[in-house]
Design a protein around this motif. Structure first.
Motif, short mmCIF file in Angstrom:
data_model
loop_
_atom_site.label_atom_id
_atom_site.label_comp_id
_atom_site.label_asym_id
_atom_site.label_seq_id
_atom_site.Cartn_x
_atom_site.Cartn_y
_atom_site.Cartn_z
N ARG A 127 -49.43 30.97 -17.19
CA ARG A 127 -48.44 30.48 -18.15
C ARG A 127 -47.38 29.62 -17.45
N ARG A 128 -46.95 30.06 -16.26
CA ARG A 128 -46.00 29.24 -15.50
C ARG A 128 -46.62 27.91 -15.09
N GLY A 129 -47.92 27.91 -14.84
CA GLY A 129 -48.60 26.66 -14.53
C GLY A 129 -48.57 25.70 -15.70
N ARG A 130 -48.79 26.22 -16.91
CA ARG A 130 -48.73 25.36 -18.10
C ARG A 130 -47.30 24.85 -18.33
N MET A 131 -46.33 25.72 -18.07
CA MET A 131 -44.93 25.30 -18.19
C MET A 131 -44.60 24.20 -17.18
N LEU A 132 -45.12 24.34 -15.97
CA LEU A 132 -44.91 23.32 -14.94
C LEU A 132 -45.50 21.98 -15.37
N ASP A 133 -46.73 21.99 -15.86
CA ASP A 133 -47.37 20.74 -16.26
C ASP A 133 -46.63 20.09 -17.43
N GLU A 134 -46.15 20.91 -18.36
CA GLU A 134 -45.41 20.37 -19.49
C GLU A 134 -44.09 19.77 -19.02
N SER A 135 -43.41 20.44 -18.09
CA SER A 135 -42.17 19.91 -17.54
C SER A 135 -42.39 18.58 -16.84
N LEU A 136 -43.48 18.48 -16.09
CA LEU A 136 -43.78 17.23 -15.39
C LEU A 136 -44.01 16.08 -16.37
N ALA A 137 -44.66 16.37 -17.49
CA ALA A 137 -44.87 15.34 -18.51
C ALA A 137 -43.53 14.87 -19.08
N ILE A 138 -42.62 15.81 -19.31
CA ILE A 138 -41.30 15.45 -19.84
C ILE A 138 -40.53 14.62 -18.82
N LEU A 139 -40.58 15.00 -17.56
CA LEU A 139 -39.86 14.26 -16.53
C LEU A 139 -40.38 12.83 -16.42
N TRP A 143 -37.95 9.64 -17.06
CA TRP A 143 -37.67 8.64 -16.01
C TRP A 143 -38.04 7.23 -16.44
N SER A 144 -38.85 7.09 -17.50
CA SER A 144 -39.24 5.75 -17.96
C SER A 144 -38.10 5.01 -18.62
N GLY A 145 -37.08 5.74 -19.06
CA GLY A 145 -35.99 5.12 -19.79
C GLY A 145 -36.26 4.92 -21.26
N GLU A 146 -37.45 5.28 -21.71
CA GLU A 146 -37.80 5.18 -23.13
C GLU A 146 -37.50 6.50 -23.84
N PRO A 147 -37.37 6.47 -25.17
CA PRO A 147 -37.11 7.72 -25.90
C PRO A 147 -38.22 8.75 -25.65
N VAL A 148 -37.81 9.99 -25.46
CA VAL A 148 -38.75 11.08 -25.21
C VAL A 148 -38.92 11.87 -26.50
N ARG A 149 -40.16 11.98 -26.94
CA ARG A 149 -40.49 12.77 -28.13
C ARG A 149 -41.58 13.75 -27.75
N HIS A 150 -41.16 14.94 -27.38
CA HIS A 150 -42.10 15.94 -26.88
C HIS A 150 -41.95 17.22 -27.68
N HIS A 151 -43.07 17.67 -28.25
CA HIS A 151 -43.11 18.94 -28.97
C HIS A 151 -44.30 19.72 -28.41
N GLY A 152 -44.01 20.57 -27.43
CA GLY A 152 -45.09 21.26 -26.73
C GLY A 152 -45.08 22.75 -26.95
N GLU A 153 -45.91 23.43 -26.18
CA GLU A 153 -46.04 24.88 -26.28
C GLU A 153 -44.75 25.59 -25.87
N TYR A 155 -41.63 23.60 -24.66
CA TYR A 155 -40.41 22.81 -24.66
C TYR A 155 -40.42 21.79 -25.78
N THR A 156 -39.22 21.48 -26.27
CA THR A 156 -39.03 20.42 -27.24
C THR A 156 -37.95 19.47 -26.74
N VAL A 157 -38.27 18.18 -26.75
CA VAL A 157 -37.28 17.12 -26.50
C VAL A 157 -37.49 16.11 -27.62
N ASP A 158 -36.57 16.07 -28.55
CA ASP A 158 -36.77 15.34 -29.79
C ASP A 158 -35.95 14.06 -29.82
N ASP A 159 -36.59 12.96 -29.41
CA ASP A 159 -35.99 11.63 -29.52
C ASP A 159 -34.70 11.51 -28.69
N LEU A 160 -34.81 11.84 -27.40
CA LEU A 160 -33.71 11.65 -26.46
C LEU A 160 -34.08 10.58 -25.46
#
Length: 270
Positions: A127-139, A143-153, A155-160
């Protein structure tokens, strides 16, 4: 001997729990020709260690005390950190250091300080491995500077939008830690910018791992880093021949300050 970059790798316990002391060591290392200064990321450690410093505050001190050293947490267990906050921290720290941050990541563990169980964090490795992979996708998205829209298992980052971006492009280099013989950490590392093998026992094992990474990356290894931690006194040259690009002298938790200064005086690999 082939050129191998060298970095201090400091456990931020007891004598090294003072950010001013660590920043001074980093400045001395830079003057002595070292290439980097990485720090452990822990909330606690087993006795007799009693004092623990926060890695991000210490890294900020290192960034302001040096001009050339590569710096970063080695490694940060992202499953116990909020990825949106890490996105802000890494971008800010990379800018403070003029583009010198490397982010080391891993699963972390509960064995030596109970820092997961004592704070109610996830204990299941998968489970920590899945959390790590999801965090890496968010990062990567942040870092792209584009809006982040992530709804995962997890974490949620909604249009930041995370601005300012890191200085480095497309983002901060990420090295993943893992045991050399386990396929999942190797596959994760192959998608990133570097690998930090844990409990590496022999250069032949490193050579096997490098061959696997080379295959997974379809030969694209020119800019890929492999960092090895070795006890002081172990010759890093066989590991350089096996594919290592960084050498980190391995220091015990609670190491006395005089011992660290002795390693620093011995100098980087040549």
């Amino acid at each position: 001997m082939s050129r191998l970059r060298s970095a201090l790798w400091l456990p931020l316990f007891d004598d090294l729990a003072d950010p001013r002391v660590v920043a001074g060591l980093a400045a001395d290392a830079e003057e002595a020709g070292w290439d980097g200064c990485f720090v452990w990321d822990h909330l606690s450690w087993q006795a007799p260690v009693s004092r623990v410093a926060d890695p991000w505050i210490v890294l900020a001190a290192i960034a302001t005390a040096t001009e050339r050293l590569r710096l970063g947490p080695m490694v940060s267990p992202l499953s116990r950190r909020r990825p949106a906050k890490v996105a802000r921290e890494t971008a800010t720290l990379d800018r403070l250091g003029d583009g010198r941050l490397t982010l080391g990541v891993g699963l972390g563990g509960d064995r030596f300080g109970g820092e997961l169980s004592k704070t109610g964090e996830q204990l299941d490795d998968r489970r920590r491995g899945r959390m790590l992979d999801e965090s890496l996708a968010i990062l990567a998205a942040a870092w792209s500077g584009e809006p982040v829209r992530h709804h995962g298992e997890h974490y949620t980052v909604d249009d930041l939008t995370f601005l300012p971006r890191p200085i480095q492009r497309p983002g901060v280099p990420v090295w993943a830690a893992g045991f050399p013989g386990r396929p999942r950490p190797i596959r994760r590392a192959a998608r990133l910018d570097g690998f930090f093998p844990i409990n590496l026992e022999h250069p032949d094992r490193l050579a096997e791992t490098v061959a696997t990474l080379t295959e997974l990356r379809r030969g694209e290894m020119a800019s890929y880093d492999i960092a090895v931690a070795l006890p002081p006194g172990v010759d890093p040259e066989p590991y350089a021949q096996a594919g290592a690009t960084w050498w980190l002298p391995e220091l015990d938790p609670g190491v006395p300050l005089d011992t660290v200064r002795g390693v620093l005086r011995d100098g980087p690999a040549r």
